[in-house]
Enzyme design. Structure first.
Site, mmCIF file in Angstrom:
data_model
loop_
_atom_site.group_PDB
_atom_site.id
_atom_site.type_symbol
_atom_site.label_atom_id
_atom_site.label_comp_id
_atom_site.label_asym_id
_atom_site.label_seq_id
_atom_site.Cartn_x
_atom_site.Cartn_y
_atom_site.Cartn_z
ATOM 1 N N HIS A 1 12.524 6.971 30.867
ATOM 2 C CA HIS A 1 13.157 7.648 31.776
ATOM 3 C C HIS A 1 13.220 5.977 33.135
ATOM 4 O O HIS A 1 14.122 6.025 34.040
ATOM 5 C CB HIS A 1 11.817 8.941 32.648
ATOM 6 C CG HIS A 1 12.907 10.024 33.478
ATOM 7 N ND1 HIS A 1 13.783 10.485 32.601
ATOM 8 C CD2 HIS A 1 12.025 11.633 32.578
ATOM 9 C CE1 HIS A 1 14.530 11.555 32.651
ATOM 10 N NE2 HIS A 1 12.763 11.755 32.662
ATOM 11 N N GLY B 1 5.427 19.650 32.923
ATOM 12 C CA GLY B 1 4.785 18.151 31.598
ATOM 13 C C GLY B 1 4.350 17.504 32.218
ATOM 14 O O GLY B 1 2.960 16.802 31.731
ATOM 15 N N ALA B 2 5.303 16.590 32.302
ATOM 16 C CA ALA B 2 4.760 15.061 33.566
ATOM 17 C C ALA B 2 6.050 14.533 34.261
ATOM 18 O O ALA B 2 6.669 15.315 34.586
ATOM 19 C CB ALA B 2 4.681 14.076 32.170
ATOM 20 N N MET B 3 5.286 13.490 34.917
ATOM 21 C CA MET B 3 6.721 12.933 35.978
ATOM 22 C C MET B 3 6.760 11.392 35.821
ATOM 23 O O MET B 3 5.293 11.228 36.779
ATOM 24 C CB MET B 3 6.144 13.460 36.932
ATOM 25 C CG MET B 3 6.649 12.978 38.541
ATOM 26 S SD MET B 3 9.014 13.030 38.341
ATOM 27 C CE MET B 3 9.263 12.162 38.877
ATOM 28 N N GLU B 4 8.164 10.769 35.544
ATOM 29 C CA GLU B 4 8.178 9.624 35.693
ATOM 30 C C GLU B 4 8.221 8.678 36.793
ATOM 31 O O GLU B 4 8.776 7.817 36.459
ATOM 32 C CB GLU B 4 9.585 9.911 34.967
ATOM 33 C CG GLU B 4 10.838 10.061 35.936
ATOM 34 C CD GLU B 4 11.437 11.767 35.662
ATOM 35 O OE1 GLU B 4 10.551 12.242 35.274
ATOM 36 O OE2 GLU B 4 12.248 11.701 36.129
ATOM 37 N N GLU C 1 18.166 13.787 32.444
ATOM 38 C CA GLU C 1 17.407 14.729 31.800
ATOM 39 C C GLU C 1 17.321 14.688 30.106
ATOM 40 O O GLU C 1 16.428 14.657 28.679
ATOM 41 C CB GLU C 1 16.668 16.328 32.325
ATOM 42 C CG GLU C 1 15.798 15.970 33.454
ATOM 43 C CD GLU C 1 14.854 14.762 33.257
ATOM 44 O OE1 GLU C 1 14.467 15.008 32.949
ATOM 45 O OE2 GLU C 1 14.738 14.774 34.138
ATOM 46 N N HIS D 1 8.765 10.286 26.179
ATOM 47 C CA HIS D 1 10.192 10.737 27.218
ATOM 48 C C HIS D 1 10.293 10.317 28.994
ATOM 49 O O HIS D 1 10.965 9.761 29.659
ATOM 50 C CB HIS D 1 9.969 12.733 27.372
ATOM 51 C CG HIS D 1 10.998 12.828 28.625
ATOM 52 N ND1 HIS D 1 11.840 13.440 28.027
ATOM 53 C CD2 HIS D 1 11.457 12.747 29.962
ATOM 54 C CE1 HIS D 1 12.665 13.788 29.373
ATOM 55 N NE2 HIS D 1 12.195 13.754 30.559
ATOM 56 N N GLU D 2 9.158 10.229 29.271
ATOM 57 C CA GLU D 2 8.286 9.335 31.015
ATOM 58 C C GLU D 2 8.554 8.168 30.655
ATOM 59 O O GLU D 2 8.989 7.688 32.245
ATOM 60 C CB GLU D 2 6.914 9.700 31.275
ATOM 61 C CG GLU D 2 7.545 11.583 31.679
ATOM 62 C CD GLU D 2 7.690 12.439 32.033
ATOM 63 O OE1 GLU D 2 8.250 12.258 32.896
ATOM 64 O OE2 GLU D 2 7.808 13.114 31.620
#
Ligand code: B3K
Ligand code: ZN
Length: 864
Positions: free
Chosen positions: A307, A267-270, A326, A303-304
């Site tokens: 984080h 999905g994505a990365m923080e 997570e 969410h990201e």
């Protein structure tokens, strides 16, 4: 079982108990990139410090590259060696400066880990172990460094150069190149490193933190997509304010950038200050994104962003602690989303997701605890168990502590572990300390896999006014864990009077912590009906002896909306299981309960839409000892048809409640669209003559993707002439929009038509189908794998198709291939003929020469 002659060499297993602190630390790293898609040169300068008294050499992880040069304290050396792909450098002192140079080829990187090309731009993905594909480094999350990054690239081709932290300087260089320098003052593990070089446009915003820091926000996309970024930017600002208000967490840099790319493994990365997203979680406008997409974008952006504290400021000591960041961050994003609209509907969606993905995982060959004990490939452990069950663990602790103590506990956790790499144990210890509770037994949730089952039966003998609730728990065996100890199950319970419909007790929190327990209620004057696990307070399966009448009663009278939904689901499940096993189709109670729900004036549209949906085919299958996909499908379709016919007028009324005016993304409009889609499904299921006409009219008139896709889904499930027409119109209209084309593939892969396996096989040969793009692979292959009846066609064509695709995908992108394997591992749940066919395909995968360790781990464990 697996022939060792043909199986790949047994890959190394990493074990949690083998953890030891890093031998060398790297307080500072300077990276210098000469960026080019064909060959990028990476120079790294590491300050290294011996950690403790030992004489071990420095070991730096690497993958897919060779060192071009190695220097120690400014002097070129030759006494390094490669141990496998690990660079080993003997060092004499306590601190040194190490310089290496490597060459990498981003445009040949199909794994999408490390530095890779997407849509002509360059970007990175390092979690979990991608940084080693960029440069030599101790690639483990407990080595925290300050990063200074310099990038040089062709100015025309890559006008934008971004990295973590704050921009420091930039300028032009010879040969049409330019450069930029970025500094991140916060020490971080290398999995949070990121850079982006590309031709990108930006949607800028600002956010002022509560202590007055002005943060420059930017959402970077290709220029044509700029109009689709406002929703993500709004969601980002809302998330930043929410985290200040609810958790007291402020942002800590002067810039926060998000970049959207089309090729992304998840999905994505923080990454610190530079989140990189799958474009499907950024881009939205009413014409191309559904309400579901809008919701998901807000949730993933949040969410990201969250984080930044739960993951970045406090990171994980090792990958076995993955759920520390997570599970907690999913819990945080779920709470955020619940605060934006209907909390009840959000909880229903989350529980539905848990049951669709995590419960089957927990009862299958890949079951593992929230804190696993071992892995072959860590990428395989980014699972529903780590994420979603992990979130349920945090939720249970929040329930046990109550809001005030939970907040005190998270404050303690963030303050105590800021700037460090922590463990799940550290988190639980903060909960205990600030919450003043003993969580010794609760910790079993981290180590025991499997979904607990709770039997509940309520007794009310006339006369004494006493009701007795008998509870017993059982945790089924899972691979490597045959015998389980009783766990702490926080169950919210309330009793209602069957005659008066009134509550007979307050809501009580029962913490079931032994194998069996009896709870008594006094002063119960009328026959009580049990409402249990309200709000889904524990992620368990409840087995109760409640009658259809009692479930119908709760679905109409319970004051907890989740419990109302749950009672209806149970009623539907009981009905469908009986129909599947015995062919006994008594639909009366369900029809009556659904009718009451639609007509209840106090319920909002979105809730009604969720409550009247039948459980999915796979969830029905999960209730049976052997899944019979065809019988389940028939039973479910029969009930759908009956509901469609018996309540035809109500569905028409609901269908006509379309929101007025142009598209708005408001809870009310969303709810109406949702209920309208459900109503259309029931109208079609009833076999009404005008169903296809109605759907096609909606398809053509729609001013938004939610209505358009709902109509397309209905048509794609049927056999009308309008089906072909709609699919063609949709395809032509969106032929250049990859995210919408994904929907076109996915809708067909999820279709309930008899010939779906053949259609899917044909679609895999479509010119727009490619395994190289993970979204596209998931939209066809992934969606087909969860279409229970189509995938499990008795001739095994579905199994063969999936195995063929996985073997092909593994050569390009092992991580994404491995993610799509689990449907084949469900063979134990099916009849012998299907089980044999599935095992044969798993066996074929395991024997494939050159198989990745990702796919090997998933396939070999699935055979056991
Ligand atoms: N932390 C990343 C997931 C990385 C997955 C690596 N296989 C996104 C997230 O959970 O926020
Ligand atoms: Zn996450």
């Amino acid at each position: 079982m697996i022939d060792v002659q043909t199986a790949p060499a047994q890959p190394t297993v990493t074990r949690r108990e083998a953890y030891s602190a890093p031998e060398w630390l790297v307080p500072d790293i300077h990276l210098d990139f000469d960026l080019d898609p064909a060959e990028t040169r990476v120079k790294a300068r590491l300050s290294v410090k011996r950690n403790g008294a030992h004489t071990d050499p420095l070991r730096l992880d690497g993958a897919g590259q060779q060192p071009l040069s190695v220097m120690i304290d400014g002097v070129a050396v030759n006494d390094w060696r490669l141990d496998g792909e690990t660079l080993v450098i003997p060092l004499s002192g306590a601190a040194h400066t190490i310089e290496t140079e490597v060459a990498i080829a981003p445009d040949r990187n199909t794994q999408l880990m490390g530095l890779y090309a997407s849509g002509g731009n360059l970007c990175t993905q390092c979690e979990a172990e991608g940084f080693r594909r960029i440069t030599y480094f101790p690639d483990r999350p407990d080595v925290l460094s300050r990063y200074a990054v310099r990038m040089t690239a062709d100015k025309a081709r890559f006008p934008v150069l971004l990295a973590n932290g704050d921009p420091i300087a930039q300028g032009d260089a010879d040969g049409g190149k330019h450069w930029a320098e970025w500094n991140d003052p916060y020490p971080k593990p290398c999995y949070l490193f990121a850079l982006v070089a590309g031709d990108l446009a930006v949607n800028r915003g600002t956010f002022t933190t509560r202590s007055g820091r002005e943060v420059a926000l930017g959402i970077w996309v290709r220029a044509a997509d700029l109009p689709k970024t406002d929703h993500a930017l709004d969601a980002l600002k809302t998330s930043m304010a929410w985290d200040e208000r609810v958790y007291g967490r402020e942002y800590d840099l002067d810039v926060f950038n998000i970049v959207a790319v089309d090729d992304f493994n998840f999905g994505a990365m923080e990454n610190k200050g530079l989140n990189i997203f799958n474009s499907r979680y950024i881009l939205a406008d009413p014409d191309t994104a559904t309400d579901y997409d809008y919701d998901a974008i807000a949730a993933v952006v949040a969410h990201e962003y969250f984080h930044n504290w739960s993951g970045n400021r406090v990171t994980c000591r090792d990958w076995f602690q993955l759920s520390l960041k997570e599970g907690f961050t999913v819990y945080r994003d779920q709470s955020f989303s619940a605060d934006q609209g209907s909390a009840a509907v959000k909880r229903i969606e989350d529980v539905r997701g848990l049951r669709a993905a995590q419960f089957p995982e927990d009862s299958g060959p890949l079951a593992h605890p929230v804190r696993p004990e071992s892995y072959i490939e860590i990428s395989n452990f980014y699972t529903a168990t780590i994420y979603n069950k992990g979130a349920e663990l945090i939720r249970m602790m929040a329930t046990i502590l109550g809001p005030t103590k939970f907040r005190a506990a998270t404050d303690l956790y963030f303050n105590r572990f800021d700037g460090t790499a922590a463990t799940c144990e550290d988190f639980v210890a903060c909960m205990e300390e600030a919450g003043d509770v003993d969580l010794s037994q609760f910790r079993l949730w981290y180590s025991q896999a499997g979904t607990p089952r709770v039997s509940a039966s309520l007794d009310h003998r006339d006369g004494g006014g006493r009701a007795t609730l008998r509870l017993a728990q059982h945790v089924p065996p899972t691979p490597g864990q045959d015998v389980k100890a009783p766990m702490v199950l926080p169950l919210k319970v309330r009793l209602f009077g069957a005659e008066t419909g009134k509550p007979l007790t307050e809501e009580q929190l029962i913490q079931l912590d032994s194998a069996a327990e009896t709870v008594t209620f006094e002063g119960i004057a009328e026959r009580p009906v049990l409402s249990i696990n309200r709000g889904f307070s524990a992620p368990v399966v409840i087995e109760s002896d409640r009658s259809a009448a009692d479930l119908a009663f709760l679905s109409a009278n319970d004051d907890d909306p989740f419990a109302r939904y749950e009672a209806m689901q149970q009623l539907m499940l009981d009905t469908l299981v009986a129909a599947t096993i015995e062919g006994r189709a008594d639909h009366k109670a369900v029809i009556e309960a659904v009718s009451n729900t639609i007509e209840d004036p106090e319920l909002d549209w979105a809730f009604v839409a969720e409550a009247v949906l039948l459980p999915s085919e796979s969830f029905i299958g999960d209730q049976l000892s052997t899944v019979d996909p065809d019988a389940i499908f028939r039973a479910r379709e029969a009930l759908r048809r009956d509901l469609g016919r018996s309540l035809a007028d109500l569905w028409r009324l609901a269908y006509d409640q379309a929101p007025k005016g142009p598209y708005t993304y408001s809870p009310d409009a969303k709810g109406k669209r949702r209920l309208r889609a459900v109503a259309l499904g029931y109208i079609a299921a009833s076999g009404a003559d005008d169903a296809a006409t109605l759907a096609f009219r909606q398809f053509e008139a729609a001013d938004n993707m939610t209505d358009r896709q709902a109509a397309l889904t209905t048509l794609a499930n049927g056999t009308s002439d309008e089906r072909e027409a709609a699919l063609d119109i949709f395809y032509n209209r969106y032929a250049t929009n990859p995210l919408v084309l994904d929907k076109w593939f996915q809708t067909q892969a999820l279709s309930s038509r008899d010939d779906t396996p053949a259609i899917v096989a044909e679609l895999a040969r479509h010119p727009d189908f490619t395994l190289a793009n993970p979204n596209r692979a998931r939209s066809l292959v992934g969606a087909f794998g969860v279409n229970q009846r189509a995938f499990n066609a008795a001739d095994g064509a579905g199994y063969r198709f999936l195995a063929d695709q996985l073997i092909a995908l593994d050569k390009l992108n092992p991580q994404t291939a491995a993610k799509l394997l689990p449907p084949l591992g469900r063979w134990r749940r099916f009849d012998e003929a299907r089980a044999a066919l599935m095992r044969a395909e798993l066996d074929r995968i395991v024997r494939t020469p050159g198989l990745s360790k990702d796919l090997f781990e998933q396939a070999s464990k699935s055979l056991e």
